[in-house]
Design a protein around this motif. Structure first.
Motif, mmCIF file in Angstrom:
data_model
loop_
_atom_site.group_PDB
_atom_site.id
_atom_site.type_symbol
_atom_site.label_atom_id
_atom_site.label_comp_id
_atom_site.label_asym_id
_atom_site.label_seq_id
_atom_site.Cartn_x
_atom_site.Cartn_y
_atom_site.Cartn_z
ATOM 1 N N ALA A 150 -3.643 12.343 2.381
ATOM 2 C CA ALA A 150 -3.541 11.608 1.114
ATOM 3 C C ALA A 150 -2.372 10.636 1.100
ATOM 4 O O ALA A 150 -2.443 9.570 0.471
ATOM 5 N N ASP A 151 -1.292 10.954 1.790
ATOM 6 C CA ASP A 151 -0.084 10.137 1.729
ATOM 7 C C ASP A 151 0.147 9.304 2.977
ATOM 8 O O ASP A 151 1.245 8.785 3.196
ATOM 9 N N GLU B 100 -9.967 19.250 -5.873
ATOM 10 C CA GLU B 100 -8.820 19.444 -6.753
ATOM 11 C C GLU B 100 -8.012 20.692 -6.401
ATOM 12 O O GLU B 100 -6.780 20.681 -6.487
ATOM 13 N N VAL C 188 -5.771 16.959 -4.693
ATOM 14 C CA VAL C 188 -5.771 15.544 -5.081
ATOM 15 C C VAL C 188 -6.858 15.311 -6.109
ATOM 16 O O VAL C 188 -7.717 16.175 -6.343
ATOM 17 N N ASP C 189 -6.849 14.124 -6.712
ATOM 18 C CA ASP C 189 -7.924 13.804 -7.651
ATOM 19 C C ASP C 189 -9.083 13.168 -6.900
ATOM 20 O O ASP C 189 -8.992 12.837 -5.710
ATOM 21 N N ASP D 220 -10.470 10.207 -7.213
ATOM 22 C CA ASP D 220 -10.220 8.837 -6.764
ATOM 23 C C ASP D 220 -9.509 8.830 -5.410
ATOM 24 O O ASP D 220 -9.861 8.065 -4.513
ATOM 25 N N THR D 221 -8.502 9.677 -5.267
ATOM 26 C CA THR D 221 -7.756 9.738 -4.009
ATOM 27 C C THR D 221 -8.638 10.236 -2.872
ATOM 28 O O THR D 221 -8.596 9.712 -1.753
ATOM 29 N N ALA D 222 -9.438 11.256 -3.152
ATOM 30 C CA ALA D 222 -10.336 11.790 -2.125
ATOM 31 C C ALA D 222 -11.313 10.729 -1.640
ATOM 32 O O ALA D 222 -11.572 10.596 -0.430
ATOM 33 N N CYS D 223 -11.862 9.958 -2.551
ATOM 34 C CA CYS D 223 -12.799 8.899 -2.167
ATOM 35 C C CYS D 223 -12.096 7.810 -1.364
ATOM 36 O O CYS D 223 -12.671 7.252 -0.413
ATOM 37 N N ALA D 224 -10.854 7.516 -1.731
ATOM 38 C CA ALA D 224 -10.090 6.514 -0.982
ATOM 39 C C ALA D 224 -9.805 6.997 0.438
ATOM 40 O O ALA D 224 -9.845 6.210 1.399
ATOM 41 N N MET D 225 -9.488 8.282 0.583
ATOM 42 C CA MET D 225 -9.256 8.843 1.915
ATOM 43 C C MET D 225 -10.491 8.680 2.790
ATOM 44 O O MET D 225 -10.401 8.342 3.974
ATOM 45 N N ASP E 287 -11.159 4.660 3.422
ATOM 46 C CA ASP E 287 -10.174 4.055 4.314
ATOM 47 C C ASP E 287 -10.383 4.501 5.764
ATOM 48 O O ASP E 287 -10.306 3.692 6.697
#
Length: 558
Positions: free
Chosen positions: A92-93, A125, A130-131, A133-138, A141
């Motif tokens: 995530a980070d 979660e 993570v939320d 949105d973050t999971a989908c971004a991971m 990307d």
């Protein structure tokens, strides 16, 4: 980098057969593949003709990293399959291009990468922390980065069916993030193995209609429905199916590659393997079981030794007319054979078919056939079992043919015993140190001479076998090729059942011994039954030698 396209894919890119034995299958309790084992497994799977072989998780497991290194160095030339590396999305980070795990996937040089991502909101979660949105971004990307590096990407949507039932919107967002970023296939995973076919197929159809993505299926077997669920998913529109050899995997296992392929080829008419591949299913299944050091499942669909074995006389009567009356396919299509088992349930048709299989023509000898049927049923009622001892059964058939009051045996005589027993004696010594030594002495007549031989062994049967071999070896040169490879003992009541079933103590019950022998080319099993375990063993040992002697006599120039 390893080549990205197979030389010979059965359906081009229209349908994927994807094997994950080396990753998901290796999670089965009791399996531990070395790198050399993994290379051997991959070669066999490639010979079979699967489209994709998932080799493991480079960067996470040193052995998997080494496997991909050796594969890339040329130790794994693939004719049909494409090698796949498995791993997770970026953290995530951390940007995808800086994530060590993502970099390890690139370093593997695998042309295809399968990423795992959680698609159940509860897992996102609670487990990832993570939320959505973050999971989908991971997901997005990582897929975009790997595609940009020239890799083909599949996404395993972990816990998809449970997640879709709980929160469809989140499950769809995750897989669409992958698809819109360039993933070729989104694999819907029944990670907990709790789905049933109708429910699962309905979900696959619905997801297909709502997303338009290319879908795959990955099923665990916790409800014993992994194969059925996989086939249902394919019928519902999935064009990528993930399996493991012989259903190996965590907990109850995964969808069995060989059952799934058997169904795709013979029931759905799909060219899921290269020409001739289906006929290799049984051979490859058993070879992979040997590498895993797990005994093949004799009752496994399509490829098990008992998959086309028939025991009931009613079945045999019908099979005598047409084998397909009681076989759902021709066993030869998947490289297997039909067998007729001879037990107390056997009728004339069963024994006639079994005789034909063993090269004994009982059909033209009705009196001998009736005699054999009666003899088998009588012996089985006393504890004998011939369904696992074809060699002893063949000798029995030939002896009964010789003894029947008919003319014209057709050259089917039972062979003479290659020696005549005068006596044998077995002594067991247990000294004060606790050491146990068995000594056997045999007195036999062979080639007109009386021979006495003594030998020691780690048990009475071993000593008896050693003494007999010592006596016969100068006269029977082929005996050096014969090895005893398995020895099984079953304690029976006089009526043939187990002592436990009838409250029998077992110490003075009837004993059944099965001995499996080999000469390096063939294997055969013989049986002996007696109140004394040594005598039962002697019977089985003698039958083993007589059977080999009979086969030896058929050799050219014998």
């Amino acid at each position: 980098m390893m080549r990205s396209e197979p030389a010979d894919t059965p359906l081009g890119d229209e349908f994927h057969v994807y094997d994950t034995t080396l990753r998901d299958g290796a999670q089965r309790e009791g399996i531990s593949y070395s790198v050399t084992d993994k290379l051997a497994v991959a070669r066999l799977l490639d010979e079979l003709g699967v489209g994709f072989i998932e080799g493991g998780w480079p960067g996470a497991l040193p052995s998997d990293t080494e496997f991909f290194r050796r594969a890339a160095s040329g130790e794994l030339p693939l004719k049909h399959a494409v090698l796949v590396a498995f791993g997770s999305t970026r953290r995530a980070d951390t940007p995808a291009d800086a994530d060590p795990q993502v970099r390890a996937l690139l370093d593997s040089q695998a042309p295809v990468i399968t990423l795992v991502a959680k698609s159940d909101r509860r897992h996102i979660e609670r487990a990832l922390g993570v939320d959505v949105d973050t999971a989908c971004a991971m997901v997005a990307d990582t897929v975009a980065f790997l595609v940009g590096q020239g890799r083909r990407v599949f996404l395993d949507a972990e816990h998809f069916f449970d997640g879709y039932a709980h929160d469809p919107a989140t499950a769809l967002r995750v897989i669409e993030a992958a698809g819109h970023s360039g993933a070729d296939v989104v694999v819907l995973c029944d990670t907990n193995g709790g789905q049933l076919p109708l429910q699962l197929a309905e979900t696959v159809r619905e997801v297909q209609e709502r997303t338009g993505l290319r879908l795959g299926i990955h099923c665990q077997d916790d409800t014993a429905c992994a194969v059925a669920n996989s086939i249902a998913a394919v019928q519902a529109g999935a064009t990528h199916v993930q399996c493991t050899a012989n259903g190996y995997g965590e907990r109850a296992g995964n969808a069995d590659l060989f059952a799934v392929l058997g169904n795709l080829v013979t029931k759905l008419g799909m060219q899921a393997l290269p020409p001739g591949g289906a006929a290799e299913l049984t051979r490859v299944s058993h070879a992979l079981a040997e590498i895993a050091n797990i005994a093949p499942d004799t009752h496994q669909a399509y490829v098990g030794a008992s998959a086309f074995a028939h025991k009931a006389g009613l079945h045999a009567s019908a099979i005598k007319v047409d084998p397909l009356l009681y076989n759902h396919i021709d066993p030869g299509v998947v490289g297997n054979d039909m067998r007729v088992l001879v037990t107390e349930m056997a009728g004339r048709a069963s024994l006639e078919l079994k005789g034909r299989e063993l090269g004994v023509d009982l059909a033209s000898r009705p009196v001998a056939l009736s005699s054999v049927v009666d003899k088998v049923k009588t012996l089985e009622s006393r504890g004998w079992s011939f369904e696992a001892a074809d060699a002893s059964l063949e000798l029995l058939l030939r002896r009964e043919m010789d003894g029947a009051a008919e003319e014209g045996s057709g050259g089917q005589h039972a062979p003479d015993l290659p020696f005549e027993l005068e006596s044998y004696r077995v002594v067991l010594d247990h000294d004060s140190s606790g050491e146990v030594i068995s000594e056997a002495t045999v007195k036999v007549a062979v080639s007109g001479e009386r021979v006495i031989s003594t030998a020691e062994g780690n048990g009475p049967v071993h000593a008896l076998d050693a003494a007999l071999r010592k006596a016969l070896s100068p006269y029977l040169p082929w005996l050096a090729d014969v090895d005893l490879i398995d020895y099984k003992v079953r304690i029976l009541t006089p009526g043939g059942g187990s002592p436990k079933e009838q409250g029998h103590p077992g110490t003075d019950a009837v004993t059944r011994v099965l001995i499996e022998s080999t000469d390096g080319e063939q294997e055969w099993t013989t049986v002996g039954v007696h109140e004394n375990i040594v005598e039962a063993s002697w019977m089985a040992l003698c039958d083993a030698l007589v059977h080999k002697s009979m086969r030896q006599a058929r050799e050219p120039g014998a």
